[in-house]
Write a protein that holds these residues in place. Structure first.
Motif, PDB file in Angstrom:
ATOM      1  N   ARG A 150       7.915  -0.552 -18.016  1.00 51.43           N
ATOM      2  CA  ARG A 150       9.119  -0.830 -18.928  1.00 51.43           C
ATOM      3  C   ARG A 150       8.658  -2.455 -19.046  1.00 51.43           C
ATOM      4  O   ARG A 150       9.080  -2.906 -20.277  1.00 51.43           O
ATOM      5  CB  ARG A 150      10.233  -0.748 -18.526  1.00 51.43           C
ATOM      6  CG  ARG A 150      10.585   0.824 -18.289  1.00 51.43           C
ATOM      7  CD  ARG A 150      12.242   0.840 -17.857  1.00 51.43           C
ATOM      8  NE  ARG A 150      12.545   0.372 -16.558  1.00 51.43           N
ATOM      9  CZ  ARG A 150      12.738   0.996 -15.422  1.00 51.43           C
ATOM     10  NH1 ARG A 150      12.266   2.205 -15.462  1.00 51.43           N
ATOM     11  NH2 ARG A 150      12.719   0.381 -14.297  1.00 51.43           N
ATOM     12  N   GLU A 151       8.351  -3.143 -18.225  1.00 53.54           N
ATOM     13  CA  GLU A 151       8.244  -4.488 -18.240  1.00 53.54           C
ATOM     14  C   GLU A 151       6.908  -4.919 -19.121  1.00 53.54           C
ATOM     15  O   GLU A 151       7.166  -5.796 -19.902  1.00 53.54           O
ATOM     16  CB  GLU A 151       7.868  -5.229 -16.875  1.00 53.54           C
ATOM     17  CG  GLU A 151       9.135  -5.164 -15.850  1.00 53.54           C
ATOM     18  CD  GLU A 151       8.945  -5.681 -14.623  1.00 53.54           C
ATOM     19  OE1 GLU A 151       7.767  -6.471 -14.227  1.00 53.54           O
ATOM     20  OE2 GLU A 151       9.983  -5.992 -13.787  1.00 53.54           O
ATOM     21  N   ASP A 152       6.065  -3.949 -19.173  1.00 52.99           N
ATOM     22  CA  ASP A 152       4.895  -4.116 -20.030  1.00 52.99           C
ATOM     23  C   ASP A 152       5.266  -4.039 -21.447  1.00 52.99           C
ATOM     24  O   ASP A 152       4.843  -4.679 -22.311  1.00 52.99           O
ATOM     25  CB  ASP A 152       3.699  -3.206 -19.649  1.00 52.99           C
ATOM     26  CG  ASP A 152       2.876  -3.762 -18.503  1.00 52.99           C
ATOM     27  OD1 ASP A 152       3.150  -4.859 -18.011  1.00 52.99           O
ATOM     28  OD2 ASP A 152       2.376  -2.813 -17.959  1.00 52.99           O
ATOM     29  N   ALA A 153       6.106  -2.909 -21.869  1.00 53.22           N
ATOM     30  CA  ALA A 153       6.930  -2.726 -22.846  1.00 53.22           C
ATOM     31  C   ALA A 153       7.681  -4.076 -23.564  1.00 53.22           C
ATOM     32  O   ALA A 153       7.604  -4.355 -24.642  1.00 53.22           O
ATOM     33  CB  ALA A 153       7.530  -1.465 -23.141  1.00 53.22           C
ATOM     34  N   GLY A 173      11.901   2.067   1.398  1.00 52.31           N
ATOM     35  CA  GLY A 173      10.968   1.630   0.288  1.00 52.31           C
ATOM     36  C   GLY A 173      11.413   1.990  -1.111  1.00 52.31           C
ATOM     37  O   GLY A 173      12.545   2.725  -1.447  1.00 52.31           O
ATOM     38  N   GLN A 174      10.295   1.936  -1.862  1.00 53.64           N
ATOM     39  CA  GLN A 174      10.296   2.342  -3.124  1.00 53.64           C
ATOM     40  C   GLN A 174       9.440   3.438  -3.637  1.00 53.64           C
ATOM     41  O   GLN A 174       8.305   3.269  -3.154  1.00 53.64           O
ATOM     42  CB  GLN A 174      10.128   1.253  -4.216  1.00 53.64           C
ATOM     43  CG  GLN A 174      11.603   0.534  -4.786  1.00 53.64           C
ATOM     44  CD  GLN A 174      11.210  -0.488  -5.751  1.00 53.64           C
ATOM     45  OE1 GLN A 174      10.510  -1.301  -5.538  1.00 53.64           O
ATOM     46  NE2 GLN A 174      11.773  -0.055  -7.131  1.00 53.64           N
ATOM     47  N   VAL A 214       0.885  -1.275  -0.141  1.00 53.58           N
ATOM     48  CA  VAL A 214      -0.120   0.006  -0.097  1.00 53.58           C
ATOM     49  C   VAL A 214       0.878   1.449   0.011  1.00 53.58           C
ATOM     50  O   VAL A 214       1.809   1.165   0.644  1.00 53.58           O
ATOM     51  CB  VAL A 214      -1.025   0.069   1.048  1.00 53.58           C
ATOM     52  CG1 VAL A 214      -1.870   1.223   1.261  1.00 53.58           C
ATOM     53  CG2 VAL A 214      -1.771  -1.255   1.235  1.00 53.58           C
ATOM     54  N   PRO A 215       0.689   2.258  -1.006  1.00 56.61           N
ATOM     55  CA  PRO A 215       1.443   3.258  -0.924  1.00 56.61           C
ATOM     56  C   PRO A 215       1.296   4.430   0.198  1.00 56.61           C
ATOM     57  O   PRO A 215      -0.211   4.609   0.557  1.00 56.61           O
ATOM     58  CB  PRO A 215       1.155   4.014  -2.252  1.00 56.61           C
ATOM     59  CG  PRO A 215      -0.242   3.748  -2.614  1.00 56.61           C
ATOM     60  CD  PRO A 215      -0.230   2.165  -2.037  1.00 56.61           C
ATOM     61  N   VAL A 273       8.174   2.491  -8.991  1.00 56.75           N
ATOM     62  CA  VAL A 273       7.397   1.261  -9.091  1.00 56.75           C
ATOM     63  C   VAL A 273       6.681   1.238 -10.498  1.00 56.75           C
ATOM     64  O   VAL A 273       6.691   0.356 -11.365  1.00 56.75           O
ATOM     65  CB  VAL A 273       6.466   0.888  -8.171  1.00 56.75           C
ATOM     66  CG1 VAL A 273       5.827  -0.379  -8.508  1.00 56.75           C
ATOM     67  CG2 VAL A 273       7.400   0.843  -6.828  1.00 56.75           C
ATOM     68  N   GLU A 274       5.801   2.544 -10.777  1.00 54.07           N
ATOM     69  CA  GLU A 274       5.067   2.555 -12.079  1.00 54.07           C
ATOM     70  C   GLU A 274       5.894   2.426 -13.222  1.00 54.07           C
ATOM     71  O   GLU A 274       5.515   1.984 -14.363  1.00 54.07           O
ATOM     72  CB  GLU A 274       4.284   3.760 -11.772  1.00 54.07           C
ATOM     73  CG  GLU A 274       3.177   3.840 -11.083  1.00 54.07           C
ATOM     74  CD  GLU A 274       2.371   4.984 -10.758  1.00 54.07           C
ATOM     75  OE1 GLU A 274       2.852   6.280 -11.458  1.00 54.07           O
ATOM     76  OE2 GLU A 274       1.333   4.924 -10.147  1.00 54.07           O
TER      77      GLU A 274
END
Length: 493
Positions: free
Chosen positions: A337-340, A325-326, A303-304, A331-332
């Motif tokens: 990048r991973e979706d691309a 944390g990040q 949770v952010p 993270v988005e």
């Protein structure tokens, strides 16, 4: 107090009474503090006191706890300070407490722009100062440029106990992966506290470790039952927290009995003024020990949050608070990048599958007919097992599919790996055909370009039964490999 060298004043006295608890410079960070990582690079003279005393975190003490030069300087004395973090500058605190008659007659301050050409720019013009006083001089306008160094000049000589350079940290490029989102160097701020009479609340998020000189956040003793003190930290950016750290060094007897940490998400600087803000407890109430670094796990790390609240029971001192944390933006961006990459891989798989799915034409009609006949006989007579009720149903295969699977490697069309084929078509690839030893020998003797010279070893009935057993339907389906994203955080202490 104004600027005597200009028709328009560039600064004003933020605390004329010299004892105000809050004024226009109270909300800024001391960029020139040793606790921020600042250091004195060089000084013209240190005859009666080291220039390093200028950046000490605590209040000045005796006359020796100051920067003091020799007398009768025909020009001026100076000291250059590298700031703990580059930042814009809003004002200064020139402290002469402990110096009565040894202070300089006047001072001025210059700055060097971070990443600039190294030239010194005037920040505070020549100002007269007095002994045993704090001169909290705020600039009318905070600088637009970020500065990495300052130089204080004594006119002509004398002493200054402390120099505070108040400003706003300019955050550098974000660190990839896990980072301390509660550090002042990352852009975090302590925006509120129930009490900080004995130790400044801003000490909680300093980048250096707490020690006897820098101290930490410390509250008064409370003897009321069920009392607690708290401090709210606005994180450098909204993020997913993975672990927390509460440091009680160097306190032995001053530490709280226990502490807990809460968190919330709010667009406002102070979530206490946000009626829609709800505090979640992300670290349970934990007993604290003296001189110890306590590492706490976060319960809601998916949770952010934008703010955290440290609650201590009933009172006491905490040197440092860390929240690792990040950032949400990081993270988005990583997910994008991973979706691309996944889309590019899917497009490549589709292109390869379209090129490789066309079967190679047969060059010998008689061989093709003979293979079809053998395949049909093998499936009809030898291969086809009797299905029982407790065996999973296996779909039938066409003769064309069986023929392609039995063709020699040279004539067989290229096939995608199960992972690529499943991702391309969205359907599970057909399960491989299993043959008994007799059918395998017969088909191999007819399709192999070189006649077999050795007879295959005699197989046992157990091996034949194992070959004839139908494949598990779940194993026959190609499973799409789910691309795992890079973990949001590290769990190492």
């Amino acid at each position: 107090m104004g600027n005597s060298q200009s028709s328009l004043p560039t600064y004003y006295n933020a605390d004329p009474t010299n004892n105000a608890r809050s004024h226009s410079l109270s909300g800024y960070v001391d960029l020139a503090s040793a606790a921020m990582g600042a250091s004195v690079e060089r000084a013209s003279d240190e005859r009666f006191g080291a220039a390093a005393n200028l950046i000490k975190a605590g209040a000045p003490g005796a006359a020796g706890d100051a920067w003091v030069t020799r007398r009768h300087n025909p020009t001026a004395d100076w000291a250059e300070i590298r700031l703990g973090s580059a930042g814009t500058i809003a004002g200064f605190d020139i402290d002469t407490r402990g110096l009565d008659g040894e202070q300089a007659a006047a001072v001025s301050v210059e700055g060097r722009v971070a990443g600039g050409d190294g030239a010194w720019q005037e920040l505070l013009p020549k100002v007269e100062i007095s002994g045993n006083a704090r001169h909290q001089l705020a600039l009318w306008t905070e600088t637009a440029d970020a500065f990495s160094h300052v130089r204080i000049t004594l006119h002509p000589d004398g002493g200054v106990a402390r120099l505070r350079v108040y400003g706003t940290v300019v955050v550098g490029p974000p660190v990839e992966g896990e980072t301390d989102l509660a550090s002042v160097t990352s852009g975090a701020r302590v925006i509120a506290a129930s009490d900080d009479s004995l130790g400044a609340r801003d000490n909680l998020i300093l980048p250096t470790s707490g020690d006897a000189s820098t101290q930490g956040w410390k509250t008064r003793r409370a003897h009321a039952p069920d009392h607690n003190d708290w401090a709210i930290v606005r994180l450098a950016a909204p993020g997913f927290l993975t672990r927390l750290s509460i440091d009680t060094r160097p306190y032995d007897g001053d530490q709280p009995v226990s502490a807990a940490v809460q968190a919330c998400y709010s667009d406002r600087a102070n979530p206490e003024r946000d009626p829609e803000c709800f505090w979640y407890q992300i670290a349970p109430r934990t007993e604290l020990s003296a001189n110890t670094l306590h590492d706490l796990e976060v319960t809601l790390n998916d949770v952010p949050f934008s703010h955290i609240k440290l609650v201590i029971h009933p009172d006491g001192a905490i040197a440092r608070l860390r929240a690792y944390g990040q950032r949400v933006n990081d993270v988005e961006q990583e997910a994008a990048r991973e979706d691309a990459e996944a889309s590019a891989e899917a497009a490549l798989a589709a292109e390869i599958g379209l090129a490789d799915s066309t079967p190679a034409p047969s060059t010998d009609a008689e061989d093709t007919a003979q293979i079809d006949l053998v395949v049909a006989e093998a499936i009809e007579v030898v291969v086809k097992p009797k299905r029982t009720d407790d065996q999973p149903h296996r779909p039938k295969k066409s003769k064309k599919v069986e023929k392609q699977q039995l063709m020699s490697p040279a004539a067989r069309p290229k096939k995608l790996k199960p992972k690529r084929q499943a991702e391309d078509s969205g359907r599970a690839s057909p399960p491989p055909t299993q043959f008994s030893s007799r059918a395998g020998e017969l088909i191999q003797s007819l399709t192999s370009p070189v006649p077999q010279r050795k007879r295959a070893r005699t197989r046992s009935h157990a091996e034949d039964d194992l070959d004839n057993a139908p494949a598990n339907a779940a194993d026959a389906k190609s499973k799409r490999t789910v691309r795992k994203s890079k973990p949001r955080s590290k769990t190492d202490a």
